[in-house]
Design a protein around this motif. Structure first.
Motif, PDB file in Angstrom:
ATOM      1  N   PHE A  65       0.843  -1.194   0.000  1.00 17.40           N
ATOM      2  CA  PHE A  65       0.000   0.000   0.000  1.00 17.40           C
ATOM      3  C   PHE A  65       0.881   1.249   0.000  1.00 17.40           C
ATOM      4  N   THR A  66       0.375   2.313  -0.635  1.00 14.90           N
ATOM      5  CA  THR A  66       1.080   3.589  -0.653  1.00 14.90           C
ATOM      6  C   THR A  66       0.085   4.712  -0.388  1.00 14.90           C
ATOM      7  N   ILE A  67       0.401   5.531   0.610  1.00 12.26           N
ATOM      8  CA  ILE A  67      -0.420   6.693   0.912  1.00 12.26           C
ATOM      9  C   ILE A  67       0.217   7.916   0.267  1.00 12.26           C
ATOM     10  N   SER A  68      -0.631   8.806  -0.248  1.00 16.57           N
ATOM     11  CA  SER A  68      -0.127  10.022  -0.857  1.00 16.57           C
ATOM     12  C   SER A  68      -1.195  11.101  -0.721  1.00 16.57           C
ATOM     13  N   ARG A  69      -0.825  12.332  -1.055  1.00 15.38           N
ATOM     14  CA  ARG A  69      -1.797  13.390  -1.010  1.00 15.38           C
ATOM     15  C   ARG A  69      -1.578  14.369  -2.152  1.00 15.38           C
ATOM     16  N   ASP A  70      -2.670  14.974  -2.593  1.00 16.98           N
ATOM     17  CA  ASP A  70      -2.648  16.026  -3.595  1.00 16.98           C
ATOM     18  C   ASP A  70      -3.189  17.282  -2.904  1.00 16.98           C
ATOM     19  N   VAL A  76      -6.484  12.873  -0.145  1.00 14.51           N
ATOM     20  CA  VAL A  76      -5.509  11.884   0.284  1.00 14.51           C
ATOM     21  C   VAL A  76      -5.872  10.555  -0.372  1.00 14.51           C
ATOM     22  N   TYR A  77      -4.871   9.847  -0.838  1.00  9.14           N
ATOM     23  CA  TYR A  77      -5.096   8.585  -1.547  1.00  9.14           C
ATOM     24  C   TYR A  77      -4.481   7.417  -0.797  1.00  9.14           C
ATOM     25  N   LEU A  78      -5.026   6.246  -1.064  1.00  8.73           N
ATOM     26  CA  LEU A  78      -4.407   5.008  -0.608  1.00  8.73           C
ATOM     27  C   LEU A  78      -4.398   4.057  -1.797  1.00  8.73           C
ATOM     28  N   GLN A  79      -3.235   3.876  -2.374  1.00  6.27           N
ATOM     29  CA  GLN A  79      -3.064   2.926  -3.470  1.00  6.27           C
ATOM     30  C   GLN A  79      -2.805   1.559  -2.867  1.00  6.27           C
ATOM     31  N   MET A  80      -3.640   0.598  -3.202  1.00 12.78           N
ATOM     32  CA  MET A  80      -3.545  -0.740  -2.633  1.00 12.78           C
ATOM     33  C   MET A  80      -3.269  -1.734  -3.753  1.00 12.78           C
ATOM     34  N   ASN A  81      -2.118  -2.365  -3.696  1.00 10.31           N
ATOM     35  CA  ASN A  81      -1.719  -3.362  -4.680  1.00 10.31           C
ATOM     36  C   ASN A  81      -1.579  -4.729  -4.029  1.00 10.31           C
ATOM     37  N   SER A  82      -1.540  -5.745  -4.849  1.00 12.93           N
ATOM     38  CA  SER A  82      -1.379  -7.122  -4.364  1.00 12.93           C
ATOM     39  C   SER A  82      -2.355  -7.418  -3.225  1.00 12.93           C
ATOM     40  N   LEU A  83      -3.597  -7.090  -3.455  1.00 17.92           N
ATOM     41  CA  LEU A  83      -4.602  -7.242  -2.407  1.00 17.92           C
ATOM     42  C   LEU A  83      -4.815  -8.702  -2.048  1.00 17.92           C
ATOM     43  N   LYS A  84      -5.105  -8.920  -0.770  1.00 16.18           N
ATOM     44  CA  LYS A  84      -5.339 -10.251  -0.226  1.00 16.18           C
ATOM     45  C   LYS A  84      -6.746 -10.298   0.382  1.00 16.18           C
ATOM     46  N   PRO A  85      -7.328 -11.484   0.497  1.00 14.93           N
ATOM     47  CA  PRO A  85      -8.654 -11.579   1.126  1.00 14.93           C
ATOM     48  C   PRO A  85      -8.686 -10.969   2.532  1.00 14.93           C
ATOM     49  N   GLU A  86      -7.573 -11.049   3.252  1.00 12.47           N
ATOM     50  CA  GLU A  86      -7.540 -10.491   4.602  1.00 12.47           C
ATOM     51  C   GLU A  86      -7.518  -8.962   4.619  1.00 12.47           C
ATOM     52  N   ASP A  87      -7.410  -8.334   3.449  1.00 10.33           N
ATOM     53  CA  ASP A  87      -7.535  -6.879   3.369  1.00 10.33           C
ATOM     54  C   ASP A  87      -8.996  -6.426   3.321  1.00 10.33           C
ATOM     55  N   THR A  88      -9.917  -7.375   3.233  1.00 10.20           N
ATOM     56  CA  THR A  88     -11.334  -7.042   3.201  1.00 10.20           C
ATOM     57  C   THR A  88     -11.747  -6.321   4.478  1.00 10.20           C
TER      58      THR A  88
END
Length: 119
Positions: A65-70, A76-88
């Protein structure tokens, strides 16, 4: 008044990506620490990431995950990659006066956005 509105949640397969957005109004986000938390059914709300002069992450999402802001968009953003079922979980953004992983350090919260990761 202060408002935080999240969006971008949805249903995604394991290994997929989502980008959450949190639009702030009623204050200037760059002057505050902003955080993302999540709460899964039957579990306590937990810290995911925050950003102020630097960013910080929970061990469970570090590297994915990567947090960023504009600042121009007060978002504010949260980019979530390689998501797993436990991220639900329902994901919330929140405002704090200083960067912290403690829920009690945040004074305003959004309504949350649902993220569901299927296996």
């Amino acid at each position: 008044q202060v408002q935080l509105v999240e969006s971008g949640g949805g249903l995604v397969q394991a290994g997929g990506s989502l980008r959450l957005s949190c639009v702030a109004s009623g204050f200037t986000p760059r002057n505050y620490a902003m955080g993302w938390f999540r709460q899964a059914p039957g579990k306590e709300r937990e810290f995911v990431a925050n950003i102020y002069w630097a960013d910080g992450y929970a061990d469970s999402v570090k590297g994915r995950f990567t947090i960023s802001r504009d600042n121009a968009k007060n978002t504010v953003y949260l980019q979530m990659n390689s998501l797993k079922p436990e991220d639900t979980a329902v994901y919330y953004c929140a405002r704090a006066f200083r960067p912290t992983k403690e829920i009690r350090g945040y004074d305003y919260w959004g309504q949350g956005t649902q993220v569901t990761v299927s296996s």
